[in-house]
Design a protein around this motif. Structure first.
Motif, PDB file in Angstrom:
ATOM      1  N   THR A  89     -43.711  33.626   0.792  1.00 62.97           N
ATOM      2  CA  THR A  89     -43.948  34.185  -0.546  1.00 62.97           C
ATOM      3  C   THR A  89     -44.672  33.169  -1.419  1.00 62.97           C
ATOM      4  N   VAL A  90     -44.309  31.904  -1.281  1.00 66.18           N
ATOM      5  CA  VAL A  90     -45.052  30.792  -1.861  1.00 66.18           C
ATOM      6  C   VAL A  90     -45.333  29.803  -0.741  1.00 66.18           C
ATOM      7  N   GLU A  91     -46.351  28.999  -0.921  1.00 68.84           N
ATOM      8  CA  GLU A  91     -46.710  28.042   0.127  1.00 68.84           C
ATOM      9  C   GLU A  91     -45.842  26.794   0.109  1.00 68.84           C
ATOM     10  N   ILE A  92     -45.326  26.420  -1.073  1.00 65.44           N
ATOM     11  CA  ILE A  92     -44.651  25.131  -1.190  1.00 65.44           C
ATOM     12  C   ILE A  92     -43.587  25.192  -2.287  1.00 65.44           C
ATOM     13  N   ALA A  93     -42.532  24.420  -2.105  1.00 64.63           N
ATOM     14  CA  ALA A  93     -41.470  24.301  -3.106  1.00 64.63           C
ATOM     15  C   ALA A  93     -41.158  22.830  -3.325  1.00 64.63           C
ATOM     16  N   HIS A  94     -40.618  22.538  -4.485  1.00 70.92           N
ATOM     17  CA  HIS A  94     -40.139  21.181  -4.789  1.00 70.92           C
ATOM     18  C   HIS A  94     -38.675  21.316  -5.171  1.00 70.92           C
ATOM     19  N   THR A  95     -37.812  20.679  -4.400  1.00 70.49           N
ATOM     20  CA  THR A  95     -36.389  20.934  -4.588  1.00 70.49           C
ATOM     21  C   THR A  95     -35.544  19.797  -4.031  1.00 70.49           C
ATOM     22  N   ALA A  96     -34.249  19.911  -4.259  1.00 73.40           N
ATOM     23  CA  ALA A  96     -33.270  18.986  -3.675  1.00 73.40           C
ATOM     24  C   ALA A  96     -32.690  19.672  -2.437  1.00 73.40           C
ATOM     25  N   PRO A  97     -32.941  19.152  -1.250  1.00 72.17           N
ATOM     26  CA  PRO A  97     -32.503  19.842  -0.031  1.00 72.17           C
ATOM     27  C   PRO A  97     -31.020  20.169   0.019  1.00 72.17           C
ATOM     28  N   TYR A  98     -30.178  19.340  -0.596  1.00 71.08           N
ATOM     29  CA  TYR A  98     -28.733  19.597  -0.489  1.00 71.08           C
ATOM     30  C   TYR A  98     -28.290  20.853  -1.236  1.00 71.08           C
ATOM     31  N   TYR A  99     -29.150  21.412  -2.060  1.00 72.64           N
ATOM     32  CA  TYR A  99     -28.805  22.685  -2.690  1.00 72.64           C
ATOM     33  C   TYR A  99     -28.543  23.767  -1.643  1.00 72.64           C
ATOM     34  N   PHE A 100     -29.094  23.581  -0.454  1.00 76.22           N
ATOM     35  CA  PHE A 100     -29.088  24.636   0.554  1.00 76.22           C
ATOM     36  C   PHE A 100     -28.178  24.313   1.736  1.00 76.22           C
ATOM     37  N   PHE A 101     -27.177  23.474   1.467  1.00 76.01           N
ATOM     38  CA  PHE A 101     -26.258  23.094   2.537  1.00 76.01           C
ATOM     39  C   PHE A 101     -25.458  24.291   3.040  1.00 76.01           C
ATOM     40  N   GLY A 102     -25.414  25.379   2.249  1.00 78.30           N
ATOM     41  CA  GLY A 102     -24.717  26.580   2.694  1.00 78.30           C
ATOM     42  C   GLY A 102     -25.378  27.212   3.912  1.00 78.30           C
ATOM     43  N   LYS A 103     -26.673  26.985   4.082  1.00 73.79           N
ATOM     44  CA  LYS A 103     -27.366  27.460   5.274  1.00 73.79           C
ATOM     45  C   LYS A 103     -26.955  26.637   6.484  1.00 73.79           C
ATOM     46  N   ASP A 104     -26.877  25.340   6.280  1.00 73.44           N
ATOM     47  CA  ASP A 104     -26.457  24.384   7.307  1.00 73.44           C
ATOM     48  C   ASP A 104     -26.229  23.058   6.587  1.00 73.44           C
ATOM     49  N   GLU A 105     -25.115  22.416   6.874  1.00 71.64           N
ATOM     50  CA  GLU A 105     -24.785  21.164   6.176  1.00 71.64           C
ATOM     51  C   GLU A 105     -25.835  20.079   6.396  1.00 71.64           C
ATOM     52  N   THR A 106     -26.623  20.212   7.430  1.00 71.30           N
ATOM     53  CA  THR A 106     -27.628  19.199   7.742  1.00 71.30           C
ATOM     54  C   THR A 106     -28.672  19.074   6.635  1.00 71.30           C
ATOM     55  N   PHE A 107     -28.873  20.139   5.851  1.00 70.68           N
ATOM     56  CA  PHE A 107     -29.792  20.041   4.714  1.00 70.68           C
ATOM     57  C   PHE A 107     -29.416  18.866   3.815  1.00 70.68           C
ATOM     58  N   ALA A 108     -28.124  18.626   3.645  1.00 71.93           N
ATOM     59  CA  ALA A 108     -27.673  17.565   2.738  1.00 71.93           C
ATOM     60  C   ALA A 108     -28.138  16.192   3.181  1.00 71.93           C
ATOM     61  N   MET A 170      -8.047  15.256 -11.480  1.00 74.21           N
ATOM     62  CA  MET A 170      -9.060  16.044 -10.785  1.00 74.21           C
ATOM     63  C   MET A 170      -8.542  17.443 -10.429  1.00 74.21           C
ATOM     64  N   LYS A 171      -7.244  17.618 -10.447  1.00 75.97           N
ATOM     65  CA  LYS A 171      -6.646  18.891 -10.050  1.00 75.97           C
ATOM     66  C   LYS A 171      -7.063  20.019 -11.003  1.00 75.97           C
ATOM     67  N   GLY A 172      -7.676  21.045 -10.458  1.00 77.00           N
ATOM     68  CA  GLY A 172      -8.071  22.203 -11.253  1.00 77.00           C
ATOM     69  C   GLY A 172      -9.300  22.013 -12.104  1.00 77.00           C
ATOM     70  N   LEU A 173      -9.931  20.850 -12.032  1.00 74.73           N
ATOM     71  CA  LEU A 173     -11.110  20.556 -12.846  1.00 74.73           C
ATOM     72  C   LEU A 173     -12.296  21.405 -12.394  1.00 74.73           C
ATOM     73  N   LYS A 174     -12.836  22.203 -13.285  1.00 74.58           N
ATOM     74  CA  LYS A 174     -14.013  23.013 -12.972  1.00 74.58           C
ATOM     75  C   LYS A 174     -15.253  22.177 -13.279  1.00 74.58           C
ATOM     76  N   ILE A 175     -15.945  21.770 -12.222  1.00 73.37           N
ATOM     77  CA  ILE A 175     -17.077  20.864 -12.409  1.00 73.37           C
ATOM     78  C   ILE A 175     -18.332  21.417 -11.754  1.00 73.37           C
ATOM     79  N   ARG A 176     -19.418  21.398 -12.520  1.00 77.62           N
ATOM     80  CA  ARG A 176     -20.708  21.725 -11.938  1.00 77.62           C
ATOM     81  C   ARG A 176     -21.134  20.504 -11.132  1.00 77.62           C
ATOM     82  N   ILE A 177     -21.321  20.704  -9.842  1.00 84.82           N
ATOM     83  CA  ILE A 177     -21.762  19.604  -8.992  1.00 84.82           C
ATOM     84  C   ILE A 177     -22.659  20.169  -7.905  1.00 84.82           C
ATOM     85  N   GLY A 178     -23.791  19.531  -7.694  1.00 86.10           N
ATOM     86  CA  GLY A 178     -24.770  20.045  -6.764  1.00 86.10           C
ATOM     87  C   GLY A 178     -24.476  19.707  -5.322  1.00 86.10           C
TER      88      GLY A 178
END
Length: 360
Positions: A89-108, A170-178
């Motif tokens: 759909t696009v030729e190129i992206a600029h991103t942080a690979p670990y965002y996509f660890f849900g596909k496979d942890e190896t992205f991280a 840390m218990k129950g702490l809702k944290i945005r973390i990439g």
């Protein structure tokens, strides 16, 4: 791209930039690509790396190879750029690979893992170690070719509404973390949230989350996190040297001439080194301003660091037992990390420890 190729083309960048584009490049066909970023335009340093890359590609080809750069959410949601590159759909992206660890942890491993490599070590693994070769082999399964896209350097540990005095907080702490670090946070009792950069402030302001991490002082100040969470922690143990990538659709990359591939390599090298240089230059002043306006700096308690390290190592062992992609890459990564830490322990850390204790 093998490491020798990267170094060779990185050196070529300066030669090409200092003179008119050679005739062999000017003879190439006109080309137009679209680049989808995962980052908002307001973050001129991290989003800016894509702009630097696109500008250099145009300059080195006499304007024949043009790449339009689009911020996260402009033509694609910030966290859907990999799917778009895969599909063409696009030729190129600029991103942080670990965002996509849900596909496979190896992205991280192509970006950052808790208690991993720092930025210099990450570049060394990629360029002179086996990192680029191994990650390219892995990304091939996702119809992606990667080139280096920058590094932020070691990051801060984020903004917290309340102080973290020990592991119990840390218990129950809702944290945005990439990325991958959320799995470690879960084991510490926290509740990780995956939220794109441009949406973090509103979530923190509304109380949807209790804490958030992003990058460091320069970016964090721009995003205004200090206005809604006064406590700023360090270090970001999950991001000692997070590397970004340019992900290129395989068909689009294979369709490039040898000269255009060399240009992509050269522009990548410039964008990669330039990003960290800008962060290192701009973070000190931003940190001073944040502290001057009331931000409170805290080092993570020792028990938090030790618990996070223990859980991280346990997760890596578990992944190696069940994910062959992870195992192959992580074994090489871990061996490289071991040797790097041995070396940095002496010269680098020794020098830094002394200098940072001085009153200059």
């Amino acid at each position: 791209m093998e490491r020798r190729s990267f170094v060779r083309h990185a050196g070529l960048a300066g030669v090409l930039a200092a003179s008119a584009a050679p005739a062999v490049v000017q003879a190439q066909a006109q080309l137009r690509w679209r680049l989808a970023s995962s980052f908002p335009k307001s973050l001129d340093t991290i989003f800016g790396a894509a702009e630097v890359f696109a500008k250099k590609v145009a300059e080195l080809t006499g304007g024949k190879f043009q790449i339009s750069v689009h911020a996260g959410g402009e033509i694609l949601p910030a966290l859907q750029v990999v799917d778009a590159v895969q599909a063409g759909t696009v030729e190129i992206a600029h991103t942080a690979p670990y965002y996509f660890f849900g596909k496979d942890e190896t992205f991280a491993l192509g970006c950052a893992i808790p208690f991993g490599l720092n930025s210099r070590q990450m570049t060394a693994w990629m360029v002179e170690g086996n990192g680029l070769k191994l990650m390219r082999e892995f990304y091939r399964g996702y119809n992606i070719v990667n080139v280096l896209g920058g590094n932020t350097g070691a990051q801060m540990g984020g903004w917290y509404r309340k102080e973290i005095k020990g592991i119990a907080d840390m218990k129950g702490l809702k944290i945005r973390i990439g990325g991958f670090a959320g799995r470690v946070m879960e084991r510490l009792g926290a509740v990780p949230q995956q939220i794109a950069g441009g949406e973090i402030y509103s979530a923190l302001e509304k109380g949807t989350i209790d804490a958030a991490e992003w990058v460091g002082p320069y970016d964090d100040q721009k995003l205004g996190f200090n206005k809604v969470a006064p406590n700023y922690y360090y270090p970001g143990w999950w991001e000692g040297g997070p590397q970004l990538d340019f992900f290129i659709n395989t068909k689009a990359y294979d369709g490039l001439s040898a000269e255009y591939k060399a240009v992509v390599d050269a522009a990548s090298a410039i964008a990669h080194t330039g990003m960290q240089a800008r962060y290192d230059a701009r973070n000190p002043a931003a940190l001073k301003q944040l502290v001057g306006s009331g931000t409170k700096l805290f080092k993570f308690p020792k028990d938090v660091m030790e618990a996070a390290f223990k859980e991280s190592m346990a997760i890596y062992a578990e992944l190696s037992a069940r994910n062959p992609h992870w195992k192959k890459v992580y074994e090489d990564y871990a061996s490289f990390r071991r040797d790097q830490n041995l070396w940095f322990r002496f010269a680098e850390a020794g020098f830094d420890d002394f200098m940072q204790a001085q009153k200059l």
